[in-house]
Design a protein around this motif. Structure first.
Motif, PDB file in Angstrom:
ATOM      1  N   VAL A 199       4.883   7.139  -6.971  1.00  0.00           N
ATOM      2  CA  VAL A 199       3.896   6.134  -7.338  1.00  0.00           C
ATOM      3  C   VAL A 199       3.715   5.241  -6.111  1.00  0.00           C
ATOM      4  O   VAL A 199       4.671   4.589  -5.670  1.00  0.00           O
ATOM      5  CB  VAL A 199       4.348   5.296  -8.549  1.00  0.00           C
ATOM      6  CG1 VAL A 199       3.285   4.267  -8.903  1.00  0.00           C
ATOM      7  CG2 VAL A 199       4.639   6.194  -9.743  1.00  0.00           C
ATOM      8  N   VAL A 200       2.495   5.228  -5.557  1.00  0.00           N
ATOM      9  CA  VAL A 200       2.193   4.463  -4.349  1.00  0.00           C
ATOM     10  C   VAL A 200       1.443   3.200  -4.742  1.00  0.00           C
ATOM     11  O   VAL A 200       0.424   3.263  -5.439  1.00  0.00           O
ATOM     12  CB  VAL A 200       1.354   5.302  -3.358  1.00  0.00           C
ATOM     13  CG1 VAL A 200       1.071   4.491  -2.091  1.00  0.00           C
ATOM     14  CG2 VAL A 200       2.073   6.595  -3.015  1.00  0.00           C
ATOM     15  N   PHE A 201       1.961   2.062  -4.292  1.00  0.00           N
ATOM     16  CA  PHE A 201       1.348   0.765  -4.578  1.00  0.00           C
ATOM     17  C   PHE A 201       0.528   0.346  -3.361  1.00  0.00           C
ATOM     18  O   PHE A 201       1.061   0.230  -2.253  1.00  0.00           O
ATOM     19  CB  PHE A 201       2.438  -0.270  -4.884  1.00  0.00           C
ATOM     20  CG  PHE A 201       1.926  -1.632  -5.224  1.00  0.00           C
ATOM     21  CD1 PHE A 201       1.005  -1.807  -6.229  1.00  0.00           C
ATOM     22  CD2 PHE A 201       2.376  -2.747  -4.541  1.00  0.00           C
ATOM     23  CE1 PHE A 201       0.538  -3.071  -6.553  1.00  0.00           C
ATOM     24  CE2 PHE A 201       1.924  -4.013  -4.854  1.00  0.00           C
ATOM     25  CZ  PHE A 201       0.993  -4.170  -5.870  1.00  0.00           C
ATOM     26  N   ILE A 202      -0.775   0.102  -3.571  1.00  0.00           N
ATOM     27  CA  ILE A 202      -1.696  -0.266  -2.493  1.00  0.00           C
ATOM     28  C   ILE A 202      -2.090  -1.720  -2.683  1.00  0.00           C
ATOM     29  O   ILE A 202      -2.646  -2.083  -3.719  1.00  0.00           O
ATOM     30  CB  ILE A 202      -2.946   0.632  -2.497  1.00  0.00           C
ATOM     31  CG1 ILE A 202      -2.537   2.100  -2.481  1.00  0.00           C
ATOM     32  CG2 ILE A 202      -3.853   0.314  -1.321  1.00  0.00           C
ATOM     33  CD1 ILE A 202      -3.674   3.050  -2.717  1.00  0.00           C
ATOM     34  N   GLU A 203      -1.818  -2.535  -1.688  1.00  0.00           N
ATOM     35  CA  GLU A 203      -2.056  -3.973  -1.815  1.00  0.00           C
ATOM     36  C   GLU A 203      -2.753  -4.508  -0.572  1.00  0.00           C
ATOM     37  O   GLU A 203      -2.491  -4.059   0.548  1.00  0.00           O
ATOM     38  CB  GLU A 203      -0.731  -4.715  -2.015  1.00  0.00           C
ATOM     39  CG  GLU A 203      -0.886  -6.203  -2.280  1.00  0.00           C
ATOM     40  CD  GLU A 203       0.437  -6.878  -2.547  1.00  0.00           C
ATOM     41  OE1 GLU A 203       0.430  -8.045  -2.982  1.00  0.00           O
ATOM     42  OE2 GLU A 203       1.486  -6.259  -2.304  1.00  0.00           O
ATOM     43  N   GLN A 204      -3.658  -5.461  -0.807  1.00  0.00           N
ATOM     44  CA  GLN A 204      -4.294  -6.167   0.297  1.00  0.00           C
ATOM     45  C   GLN A 204      -3.422  -7.371   0.646  1.00  0.00           C
ATOM     46  O   GLN A 204      -3.425  -8.387  -0.036  1.00  0.00           O
ATOM     47  CB  GLN A 204      -5.702  -6.626  -0.098  1.00  0.00           C
ATOM     48  CG  GLN A 204      -6.649  -5.497  -0.469  1.00  0.00           C
ATOM     49  CD  GLN A 204      -6.985  -4.607   0.698  1.00  0.00           C
ATOM     50  OE1 GLN A 204      -7.048  -5.064   1.830  1.00  0.00           O
ATOM     51  NE2 GLN A 204      -7.192  -3.335   0.433  1.00  0.00           N
TER      52      GLN A 204
ATOM     53  N   ALA B 166      -4.421  -5.061  -6.744  1.00  0.00           N
ATOM     54  CA  ALA B 166      -3.950  -3.864  -6.072  1.00  0.00           C
ATOM     55  C   ALA B 166      -4.355  -2.610  -6.822  1.00  0.00           C
ATOM     56  O   ALA B 166      -4.935  -2.674  -7.900  1.00  0.00           O
ATOM     57  CB  ALA B 166      -2.430  -3.917  -5.933  1.00  0.00           C
ATOM     58  N   ASN B 167      -4.041  -1.463  -6.232  1.00  0.00           N
ATOM     59  CA  ASN B 167      -4.307  -0.190  -6.875  1.00  0.00           C
ATOM     60  C   ASN B 167      -3.047   0.663  -6.797  1.00  0.00           C
ATOM     61  O   ASN B 167      -2.111   0.361  -6.055  1.00  0.00           O
ATOM     62  CB  ASN B 167      -5.485   0.520  -6.208  1.00  0.00           C
ATOM     63  CG  ASN B 167      -6.184   1.466  -7.174  1.00  0.00           C
ATOM     64  OD1 ASN B 167      -5.634   1.815  -8.218  1.00  0.00           O
ATOM     65  ND2 ASN B 167      -7.381   1.871  -6.836  1.00  0.00           N
ATOM     66  N   LEU B 168      -3.029   1.721  -7.562  1.00  0.00           N
ATOM     67  CA  LEU B 168      -1.884   2.624  -7.608  1.00  0.00           C
ATOM     68  C   LEU B 168      -2.363   4.057  -7.463  1.00  0.00           C
ATOM     69  O   LEU B 168      -3.469   4.407  -7.890  1.00  0.00           O
ATOM     70  CB  LEU B 168      -1.133   2.468  -8.940  1.00  0.00           C
ATOM     71  CG  LEU B 168      -0.517   1.096  -9.200  1.00  0.00           C
ATOM     72  CD1 LEU B 168      -0.231   0.922 -10.679  1.00  0.00           C
ATOM     73  CD2 LEU B 168       0.769   0.938  -8.421  1.00  0.00           C
ATOM     74  N   GLU B 169      -1.534   4.882  -6.861  1.00  0.00           N
ATOM     75  CA  GLU B 169      -1.833   6.305  -6.733  1.00  0.00           C
ATOM     76  C   GLU B 169      -0.595   7.100  -7.116  1.00  0.00           C
ATOM     77  O   GLU B 169       0.536   6.728  -6.760  1.00  0.00           O
ATOM     78  CB  GLU B 169      -2.234   6.661  -5.300  1.00  0.00           C
ATOM     79  CG  GLU B 169      -3.570   6.087  -4.865  1.00  0.00           C
ATOM     80  CD  GLU B 169      -3.901   6.442  -3.439  1.00  0.00           C
ATOM     81  OE1 GLU B 169      -5.058   6.216  -3.033  1.00  0.00           O
ATOM     82  OE2 GLU B 169      -3.006   6.949  -2.717  1.00  0.00           O
TER      83      GLU B 169
ATOM     84  N   ILE C 212      -3.283  12.638  -7.494  1.00  0.00           N
ATOM     85  CA  ILE C 212      -3.359  13.175  -8.861  1.00  0.00           C
ATOM     86  C   ILE C 212      -4.221  12.259  -9.720  1.00  0.00           C
ATOM     87  O   ILE C 212      -5.253  12.670 -10.239  1.00  0.00           O
ATOM     88  CB  ILE C 212      -1.947  13.319  -9.469  1.00  0.00           C
ATOM     89  CG1 ILE C 212      -1.073  14.224  -8.602  1.00  0.00           C
ATOM     90  CG2 ILE C 212      -2.039  13.860 -10.893  1.00  0.00           C
ATOM     91  CD1 ILE C 212       0.382  14.273  -9.056  1.00  0.00           C
ATOM     92  N   ILE C 213      -3.808  11.029  -9.883  1.00  0.00           N
ATOM     93  CA  ILE C 213      -4.577  10.013 -10.608  1.00  0.00           C
ATOM     94  C   ILE C 213      -4.342   8.676  -9.923  1.00  0.00           C
ATOM     95  O   ILE C 213      -3.434   8.543  -9.090  1.00  0.00           O
ATOM     96  CB  ILE C 213      -4.172   9.902 -12.107  1.00  0.00           C
ATOM     97  CG1 ILE C 213      -2.700   9.511 -12.230  1.00  0.00           C
ATOM     98  CG2 ILE C 213      -4.493  11.169 -12.876  1.00  0.00           C
ATOM     99  CD1 ILE C 213      -2.276   9.151 -13.624  1.00  0.00           C
ATOM    100  N   THR C 214      -5.146   7.687 -10.278  1.00  0.00           N
ATOM    101  CA  THR C 214      -4.977   6.322  -9.776  1.00  0.00           C
ATOM    102  C   THR C 214      -4.598   5.396 -10.926  1.00  0.00           C
ATOM    103  O   THR C 214      -4.667   5.772 -12.096  1.00  0.00           O
ATOM    104  CB  THR C 214      -6.262   5.822  -9.096  1.00  0.00           C
ATOM    105  OG1 THR C 214      -7.340   5.907 -10.031  1.00  0.00           O
ATOM    106  CG2 THR C 214      -6.584   6.658  -7.866  1.00  0.00           C
ATOM    107  N   GLY C 215      -4.234   4.154 -10.578  1.00  0.00           N
ATOM    108  CA  GLY C 215      -3.745   3.210 -11.579  1.00  0.00           C
ATOM    109  C   GLY C 215      -4.772   2.810 -12.611  1.00  0.00           C
ATOM    110  O   GLY C 215      -4.415   2.317 -13.690  1.00  0.00           O
ATOM    111  N   ASP C 216      -6.075   2.995 -12.323  1.00  0.00           N
ATOM    112  CA  ASP C 216      -7.078   2.589 -13.300  1.00  0.00           C
ATOM    113  C   ASP C 216      -7.093   3.487 -14.521  1.00  0.00           C
ATOM    114  O   ASP C 216      -7.795   3.195 -15.492  1.00  0.00           O
ATOM    115  CB  ASP C 216      -8.476   2.555 -12.654  1.00  0.00           C
ATOM    116  CG  ASP C 216      -8.899   3.915 -12.141  1.00  0.00           C
ATOM    117  OD1 ASP C 216      -8.286   4.396 -11.178  1.00  0.00           O
ATOM    118  OD2 ASP C 216      -9.841   4.495 -12.717  1.00  0.00           O
TER     119      ASP C 216
END
Length: 620
Positions: free
Chosen positions: A364-369, A280-283, A317-321
């Motif tokens: 904090v937004v959690f993006i998941e497939q 997943a990713n985070l925003e 603003i930034i992403t989880g990476d």
């Protein structure tokens, strides 16, 4: 007295052999084929009633269940036959739905008394246990495009802050484009951008009566983004794969933009793809203000049930990476929080975004497939049957919404969490990180469990025949001493298996070849010793002295030969890939154990039988 060990040395050798027998014993207990149940998220726990429902469904489908248990990792259903794993997985997956993960596994059968001593069997590699092999390719163009998107927002924020009028233009050939109506605005923008964004190479041109400023990333910055993307994706994929509980997964980089993933024990390609899809990713986004235009906001729901959706700004603003570390803890009032640490670039972006937004909320937004399984009827080999079709649905949910209490930098904390469970889960997600760039499957291969079982059977047969032939040869040439060498060889195999089990080494097919080669290496040391004893007796030396000199004078040759081979094994391990490493590990460990058994164990047996006796003839 010649050829006599002190008592402590005999006891030490017995102790080492005893430990070897204990820690090699678990390899006599084969693993049970099993399927493992777990929730798709940490909030979803497997209960005993879920496991019992699954077990009952398997029995109704004609699949025998050996045992059904609930563990800390979820549920475990032990089966009687390995060929039942895939059908059992399909039955349970249809029963429980997409909210649960159903994975193939191997359940140990080691007795409790051995496990209490820390004894466990060797782990089997991909070529022995079966599994899947993927070659993932990172889309570097998307990585650059994602970073350009962040830069675009920052550049436009700077121009608006300095009241420089501009016109937005689409990205062209990997470069940002900004239009200006006059040369003065262009010059002012160029000066501001050069000062705050040194990574851009600027170029001016005219287009349709507009002064266009073209911002292209420097070659050094592009290389940095690509290198960071592959490293971040590698870390993220490894973290997510490790959550599966698959024994000895392999996740490593290959070349400039590829990642190799091998999952032993997983025989279903679609299931493995779904597992990797969990990445997943985070925003991090600011909450929208009440009077914000609808076009500049986006509404998201919370992962936690019962909370109303919240509107957030579209700009990220930034992403989880860009999160390097996250740890859950408690604040001064005993409330749960998560301590965040960002990399340099992330800290600078966070500082800019929060400096003038103290008092506002940040989400904090959690993006998941999310996997979606559909069952359609298809004709397979002339027979119509239901086939599972895997698809993915992108899901964005807010996992935290907290107030910015002061300007943030590289380190800050997230508060407003409901409990320690949520803070621990959020810290885990942030530590695991997100993908810095999308990936696609460049190659995939599946090794079935039947091929793995055949590899093991053939490898074991090769080892047994190798040991029999070596034993016959050594006993034929050296008679009674050959029997002692054969016993030492058996001890050597026991110690080698014990050492590999203790170190957690993975046994592969090349590793079995290394074990067979070790048999010859172990006997080679005894051949040197016995030949030396023969020579000393032929030269007229008495038997006790000949035995003593045979062991002592052959020692230097044994050490030289084994140390040079050990050096080669170290080079193979350092420079080789997976299969070569497996061969190098078993070869190197086998050299260590063979030196011990040839030099100390064989001599101890010779001393016990011949030491201190008046022998007229030696059967050697």
């Amino acid at each position: 007295m010649l050829n006599k060990y002190p008592l402590w040395k005999y006891l030490l050798i017995l102790l080492v052999l005893g430990i070897g027998f204990i820690y090699s014993a678990p390899n006599l207990y084969p693993d049970d084929p099993a399927i493992q149940l777990s929730g798709a998220s940490s909030a979803l726990k497997i209960e005993a009633k879920d496991v019992e429902r699954a077990a009952q469904a398997l029995r109704e489908a004609g699949i025998e269940v050996k045992a059904a248990t609930t563990t800390e990792r979820g549920g475990l259903l032990r089966l009687l036959r390995q060929e039942d794993q895939l059908p059992a997985k399909d039955v349970v997956r249809r029963l429980l739905g997409d909210d649960y993960v159903v994975a193939l596994n191997l359940a140990p059968t080691t007795p409790d008394w051995l496990r209490s001593l820390g004894a466990s069997p060797m782990k089997l590699g991909l070529d022995l246990s079966g599994g899947v092999h993927f070659l993932l390719e990172v889309d570097m163009d998307k990585a650059v495009a994602a970073r350009l998107k962040v830069y675009e927002g920052e550049v436009k924020t700077l121009l608006r802050k300095e009241r420089v009028r501009y016109r937005s233009l689409p990205v062209s050939e990997g470069a940002l484009q900004i239009g200006f109506v006059d040369a003065q605005a262009l010059a002012q923008a160029e000066r501001l951008i050069r000062k705050d964004f040194p990574d851009f190479e600027l170029q001016t041109l005219e287009r349709n009566e507009l002064q266009v400023l073209r911002l292209g990333l420097s070659a050094a910055k592009l290389a940095e983004i690509r290198e960071y993307s592959i490293k971040q994706n590698l870390t993220t994929v490894r973290n997510r794969v490790n959550e599966l509980g698959v024994a000895e997964p392999l996740v490593q980089r290959q070349g400039a933009n590829r990642i190799v993933v091998e999952l032993p024990g997983v025989q279903d390609t679609a299931e493995a793809k779904r597992i990797l899809g969990k990445t997943a990713n985070l925003e991090f986004r600011l909450a929208a203000e009440q009077d914000a235009p609808r076009a500049s906001t986006e509404t998201f729901g919370f992962r936690e049930q019962g909370r109303a959706p919240v509107p957030l700004e579209r700009s990220v603003i930034i992403t989880g990476d860009q999160v390097t570390d996250a740890q859950s803890s408690f604040d001064e009032n005993g409330r749960p929080q998560v301590n965040i640490r960002l990399d340099g670039q992330g800290g600078e972006l966070m500082s800019r975004a929060t400096r003038n937004n103290v008092g506002r909320s940040m989400a904090v937004v959690f993006i998941e497939q999310k996997p979606v399984t559909r069952y359609v009827r298809q004709v397979v080999d002339g027979v119509e049957q239901e086939v599972a079709v895997q698809a993915f649905r992108e899901e964005k949910q807010v996992i935290s919404l907290a107030t910015i209490q002061s300007p943030l930098g590289n380190s800050f904390r997230i508060t407003g969490l409901d409990g320690p469970g949520e803070s621990s889960e959020l810290a885990l997600l942030l530590r695991a990180g997100g993908l810095a760039a999308p990936m696609y499957f460049a190659e995939e291969r599946t090794i079935g469990p039947s091929l793995g079982a055949e590899n093991i059977q053939l490898g074991v047969q090769a080892g047994i025949w190798g040991m029999i032939l070596v034993a016959l040869f050594i006993m034929l040439i050296y008679k009674a001493f050959g029997v002692l060498a054969t016993a030492a060889l058996a001890f050597n195999m026991t110690l080698l298996l014990a050492l590999m089990s203790l170190l957690g080494a993975t046994l592969t097919l090349p590793g079995i070849a290394g074990i067979v080669l070790t048999m010859g290496m172990a006997v080679d040391a005894n051949v040197l010793i016995f030949s030396r004893i023969r020579e000393e007796i032929a030269n007229g030396m008495n038997i006790q002295r000949a035995i003593h000199e045979g062991f002592d004078r052959a020692l230097s040759a044994i050490l030289d030969g084994n140390l040079t081979t050990l050096l080669v094994g170290a080079i193979l391990f350092a420079m080789g890939t997976g299969p070569i490493k497996g061969f190098a590990v078993t070869l190197s460990l086998g050299i260590v154990t063979s030196m011990f058994t040839a030099i100390y164990v064989t001599r101890a047996m010779v001393n016990l039988i011949y030491g201190g006796r008046n022998i007229k003839k030696l059967w050697i």
